[in-house]
Enzyme design. Structure first.
Site, PDB file in Angstrom:
ATOM      1  N   LYS A  48     -12.148  -4.779   2.949  1.00  0.00           N
ATOM      2  CA  LYS A  48     -11.566  -3.838   3.919  1.00  0.00           C
ATOM      3  C   LYS A  48     -12.485  -2.630   4.010  1.00  0.00           C
ATOM      4  O   LYS A  48     -12.719  -1.940   3.017  1.00  0.00           O
ATOM      5  CB  LYS A  48     -10.165  -3.424   3.480  1.00  0.00           C
ATOM      6  CG  LYS A  48      -9.534  -2.406   4.420  1.00  0.00           C
ATOM      7  CD  LYS A  48      -8.103  -2.099   4.028  1.00  0.00           C
ATOM      8  CE  LYS A  48      -7.532  -1.028   4.953  1.00  0.00           C
ATOM      9  NZ  LYS A  48      -6.130  -0.724   4.613  1.00  0.00           N
ATOM     10  N   SER A 105      -5.930  -2.312  15.001  1.00  0.00           N
ATOM     11  CA  SER A 105      -5.319  -1.504  16.060  1.00  0.00           C
ATOM     12  C   SER A 105      -6.325  -0.950  17.061  1.00  0.00           C
ATOM     13  O   SER A 105      -6.073  -0.943  18.267  1.00  0.00           O
ATOM     14  CB  SER A 105      -4.502  -0.375  15.435  1.00  0.00           C
ATOM     15  OG  SER A 105      -5.322   0.450  14.623  1.00  0.00           O
ATOM     16  N   CYS A 162       0.112   4.264   1.360  1.00  0.00           N
ATOM     17  CA  CYS A 162      -0.217   5.336   2.317  1.00  0.00           C
ATOM     18  C   CYS A 162       0.895   5.676   3.303  1.00  0.00           C
ATOM     19  O   CYS A 162       0.998   6.820   3.733  1.00  0.00           O
ATOM     20  CB  CYS A 162      -1.528   5.056   3.041  1.00  0.00           C
ATOM     21  SG  CYS A 162      -1.447   3.660   4.176  1.00  0.00           S
ATOM     22  N   GLU A 213     -16.490  -8.433  -3.370  1.00  0.00           N
ATOM     23  CA  GLU A 213     -15.062  -8.079  -3.310  1.00  0.00           C
ATOM     24  C   GLU A 213     -14.203  -9.346  -3.172  1.00  0.00           C
ATOM     25  O   GLU A 213     -13.170  -9.475  -3.826  1.00  0.00           O
ATOM     26  CB  GLU A 213     -14.789  -7.153  -2.113  1.00  0.00           C
ATOM     27  CG  GLU A 213     -15.159  -5.696  -2.338  1.00  0.00           C
ATOM     28  CD  GLU A 213     -14.110  -4.954  -3.168  1.00  0.00           C
ATOM     29  OE1 GLU A 213     -13.170  -5.587  -3.684  1.00  0.00           O
ATOM     30  OE2 GLU A 213     -14.251  -3.723  -3.284  1.00  0.00           O
ATOM     31  N   ARG A 218     -10.902   7.844   3.396  1.00  0.00           N
ATOM     32  CA  ARG A 218     -10.661   6.731   2.479  1.00  0.00           C
ATOM     33  C   ARG A 218     -11.966   6.141   1.936  1.00  0.00           C
ATOM     34  O   ARG A 218     -11.991   5.024   1.434  1.00  0.00           O
ATOM     35  CB  ARG A 218      -9.860   5.638   3.183  1.00  0.00           C
ATOM     36  CG  ARG A 218      -8.523   6.084   3.769  1.00  0.00           C
ATOM     37  CD  ARG A 218      -7.530   4.924   3.788  1.00  0.00           C
ATOM     38  NE  ARG A 218      -6.415   5.064   4.698  1.00  0.00           N
ATOM     39  CZ  ARG A 218      -5.405   5.930   4.550  1.00  0.00           C
ATOM     40  NH1 ARG A 218      -5.390   6.776   3.537  1.00  0.00           N
ATOM     41  NH2 ARG A 218      -4.417   5.952   5.429  1.00  0.00           N
ATOM     42  N   LYS A 271     -11.569  -7.230   7.143  1.00  0.00           N
ATOM     43  CA  LYS A 271     -10.930  -6.291   8.062  1.00  0.00           C
ATOM     44  C   LYS A 271     -11.794  -5.066   8.247  1.00  0.00           C
ATOM     45  O   LYS A 271     -12.265  -4.536   7.249  1.00  0.00           O
ATOM     46  CB  LYS A 271      -9.578  -5.893   7.471  1.00  0.00           C
ATOM     47  CG  LYS A 271      -8.828  -4.863   8.258  1.00  0.00           C
ATOM     48  CD  LYS A 271      -7.649  -4.371   7.462  1.00  0.00           C
ATOM     49  CE  LYS A 271      -6.993  -3.250   8.234  1.00  0.00           C
ATOM     50  NZ  LYS A 271      -5.892  -2.661   7.534  1.00  0.00           N
ATOM     51  N   ARG A 320      -2.730   4.405  12.379  1.00  0.00           N
ATOM     52  CA  ARG A 320      -2.265   5.562  11.613  1.00  0.00           C
ATOM     53  C   ARG A 320      -1.240   6.354  12.402  1.00  0.00           C
ATOM     54  O   ARG A 320      -0.365   6.982  11.825  1.00  0.00           O
ATOM     55  CB  ARG A 320      -3.451   6.394  11.149  1.00  0.00           C
ATOM     56  CG  ARG A 320      -4.269   5.598  10.120  1.00  0.00           C
ATOM     57  CD  ARG A 320      -5.472   6.341   9.588  1.00  0.00           C
ATOM     58  NE  ARG A 320      -6.280   5.431   8.767  1.00  0.00           N
ATOM     59  CZ  ARG A 320      -7.475   5.741   8.284  1.00  0.00           C
ATOM     60  NH1 ARG A 320      -7.999   6.930   8.530  1.00  0.00           N
ATOM     61  NH2 ARG A 320      -8.131   4.863   7.549  1.00  0.00           N
ATOM     62  N   CYS A 354      -3.814   6.027  -0.230  1.00  0.00           N
ATOM     63  CA  CYS A 354      -3.322   4.706  -0.628  1.00  0.00           C
ATOM     64  C   CYS A 354      -3.038   4.617  -2.127  1.00  0.00           C
ATOM     65  O   CYS A 354      -2.594   3.579  -2.617  1.00  0.00           O
ATOM     66  CB  CYS A 354      -4.319   3.636  -0.207  1.00  0.00           C
ATOM     67  SG  CYS A 354      -4.673   3.692   1.569  1.00  0.00           S
ATOM     68  N   CYS A 396       0.867  -1.181   0.000  1.00  0.00           N
ATOM     69  CA  CYS A 396       0.000   0.000   0.000  1.00  0.00           C
ATOM     70  C   CYS A 396       0.898   1.223   0.000  1.00  0.00           C
ATOM     71  O   CYS A 396       1.997   1.176   0.563  1.00  0.00           O
ATOM     72  CB  CYS A 396      -0.882   0.008   1.245  1.00  0.00           C
ATOM     73  SG  CYS A 396      -2.097   1.332   1.235  1.00  0.00           S
ATOM     74  N   TYR A 436      -2.298  -7.949  17.079  1.00  0.00           N
ATOM     75  CA  TYR A 436      -1.221  -7.391  17.903  1.00  0.00           C
ATOM     76  C   TYR A 436      -1.104  -8.159  19.221  1.00  0.00           C
ATOM     77  O   TYR A 436      -0.138  -7.989  19.954  1.00  0.00           O
ATOM     78  CB  TYR A 436      -1.472  -5.899  18.153  1.00  0.00           C
ATOM     79  CG  TYR A 436      -1.599  -5.129  16.847  1.00  0.00           C
ATOM     80  CD1 TYR A 436      -0.459  -4.723  16.150  1.00  0.00           C
ATOM     81  CD2 TYR A 436      -2.849  -4.864  16.276  1.00  0.00           C
ATOM     82  CE1 TYR A 436      -0.571  -4.063  14.931  1.00  0.00           C
ATOM     83  CE2 TYR A 436      -2.969  -4.206  15.066  1.00  0.00           C
ATOM     84  CZ  TYR A 436      -1.832  -3.805  14.396  1.00  0.00           C
ATOM     85  OH  TYR A 436      -1.934  -3.172  13.186  1.00  0.00           O
TER      86      TYR A 436
HETATM   87  C1  PBG Z   1      -3.145   0.671   4.986  1.00  0.00           C
HETATM   88  C2  PBG Z   1      -3.411  -0.135   6.180  1.00  0.00           C
HETATM   89  C3  PBG Z   1      -4.144   0.239   7.286  1.00  0.00           C
HETATM   90  C4  PBG Z   1      -4.124  -0.833   8.157  1.00  0.00           C
HETATM   91  C5  PBG Z   1      -3.365  -1.841   7.577  1.00  0.00           C
HETATM   92  N1  PBG Z   1      -2.949  -1.393   6.340  1.00  0.00           N
HETATM   93  C6  PBG Z   1      -4.764   1.532   7.653  1.00  0.00           C
HETATM   94  C7  PBG Z   1      -5.705   2.225   6.783  1.00  0.00           C
HETATM   95  O1  PBG Z   1      -6.264   1.682   5.835  1.00  0.00           O
HETATM   96  O2  PBG Z   1      -5.875   3.416   7.060  1.00  0.00           O
HETATM   97  C8  PBG Z   1      -4.814  -0.846   9.484  1.00  0.00           C
HETATM   98  C9  PBG Z   1      -4.351  -1.833  10.471  1.00  0.00           C
HETATM   99  C10 PBG Z   1      -4.792  -1.588  11.854  1.00  0.00           C
HETATM  100  O3  PBG Z   1      -5.593  -0.683  12.166  1.00  0.00           O
HETATM  101  O4  PBG Z   1      -4.338  -2.352  12.709  1.00  0.00           O
HETATM  102  N2  PBG Z   1      -1.915   0.463   4.442  1.00  0.00           N
END
Ligand code: PBG
Length: 321
Positions: free
Chosen positions: A191, A270, A118, A229, A213, A244, A201, A126, A116, A309
């Site tokens: 996602k 996260s 971003c 998807e 996004r 996700k 982030r 992204c 990605c 995590y």
């Molecule tokens: C984007 C990406 C994100 C996460 C994994 N890959 C963040 C987003 O889409 O803003 C989120 C993972 C998490 O929150 O643990 N590259």
């Protein structure tokens, strides 16, 4: 009389009739690697999680191996960001060097590379940006280039998380053309545009500089679209599909599991981690019990693999059982 409680009488019976079990081989541990030297930067909103410079990664990798976790998902944080995210596909970028280091030192560890832009773009989106628009087709060659570069660095699995249309096909074709026919694609297929990514982030310095996004990530209200998807990514050549976040989307996980026969991953993101850690730090919940119940719930919903995590803690707690 029908007595449901006969099957709950003691742990031996409960263990025998238990329908779902956690296995640490299903756990994937995300790690953040940052440019620089001698750095271990704690992520404030994710207690226990740090960004590591490459020269300090071994401390964490040693813990990964000691816990018996067999797969890591690598996110790189470059020193330099620009409009096109050029560090993402620099063969000497921080992520490439980190993966080379891991594969040289721990060849048995499965390395998954997030694909990605971003973390690498100055605007934090992204894909490529034109005015307020996030460009789709123009972004695909860059994602393909990034995937090839990280495959060359040694990544076993490439995991596109950008949500551009057609990226799985573009990445598959580029991998095949460059001799990486055996490298796998784990697609972040469904996602959602979620508030649960907030702490990530901060950890990955990847918040969008303008807007949000929602023009590329999915609307949280949509279940059927999630199936479409996943189907699209399977047709394009994904080896593993993903839903996700996990907890607010357990129904989506169940439906994808029922309607597809591909290995399914779920990302316990996260914000889900941060909520548990915050409540546990206040003494309001029993962390171990809650984490194991959450992970079991994700497995019971139908996910095979879980990116979390909590992976190292969970692996250790599984040993105690
Ligand atoms: C984007 C990406 C994100 C996460 C994994 N890959 C963040 C987003 O889409 O803003 C989120 C993972 C998490 O929150 O643990 N590259």
């Amino acid at each position: 009389m029908k007595r449901m409680r006969r099957l709950r009488v003691n742990e031996a019976v409960r263990g025998m009739v238990r329908e779902t079990r956690l296995d640490k081989r299903d756990l994937i541990y995300p790690m953040f690697v940052t440019e620089g030297e001698n750095l271990v930067n704690p992520v404030e909103s994710m207690p226990g999680i740090c960004q590591y410079s490459i020269d300090r990664m071994d401390e964490e990798l040693t813990r990964v191996l000691a816990a018996g976790v067999t797969a890591v998902l690598i996110f790189g944080i470059p020193a330099h960001k620009d409009e096109t995210g050029s560090e993402a596909y620099n063969d000497n970028g921080v992520t490439q060097r980190a993966i080379r280091h891991i594969k040289a030192a721990y060849p048995e560890l499965l390395v998954i590379a997030d694909i990605c832009l971003c973390e690498y773009t100055s605007h934090g989106h992204c894909g490529l940006v034109c005015g307020e628009e996030i460009l789709n087709d123009e972004t695909l060659p860059l994602l393909a280039k990034m995937a090839v570069s990280l495959a060359a660095a040694g990544a076993d699995i490439l995991a596109p998380s950008d949500m551009m249309d057609g990226r799985v096909a573009a990445i598959r074709e580029a991998l095949d053309q460059n001799g990486f026919q055996n490298r796998m694609i784990m697609a972040y297929s469904a996602k959602f545009a979620s508030g649960f990514y907030g702490p990530f982030r901060e950890a990955a310095h990847s918040a969008p500089g303008f807007g949000d996004r929602k023009t590329y990530q999915m609307d949280p209200a949509n279940r059927k679209e999630a199936i479409r998807e996943c189907m699209a990514d399977m047709e394009e050549g994904a080896d593993i599909i993903m839903v996700k976040p996990a907890l607010a989307y357990l129904d989506v996980i169940r439906e994808v599991a029922d309607r597809t026969d591909y290995p399914l991953a779920a990302y316990n993101v996260s914000g889900e981690y941060a909520m548990v850690k915050a409540a546990a730090a206040n003494g309001w919940i029993d962390e171990k019990r809650i984490v194991m119940e959450i992970l079991l719930g994700i497995r019971r919903a139908g996910a095979k693999m879980i990116i979390t995590y909590h992976a190292l803690d969970a692996a250790r707690w599984l040993d105690e059982e």
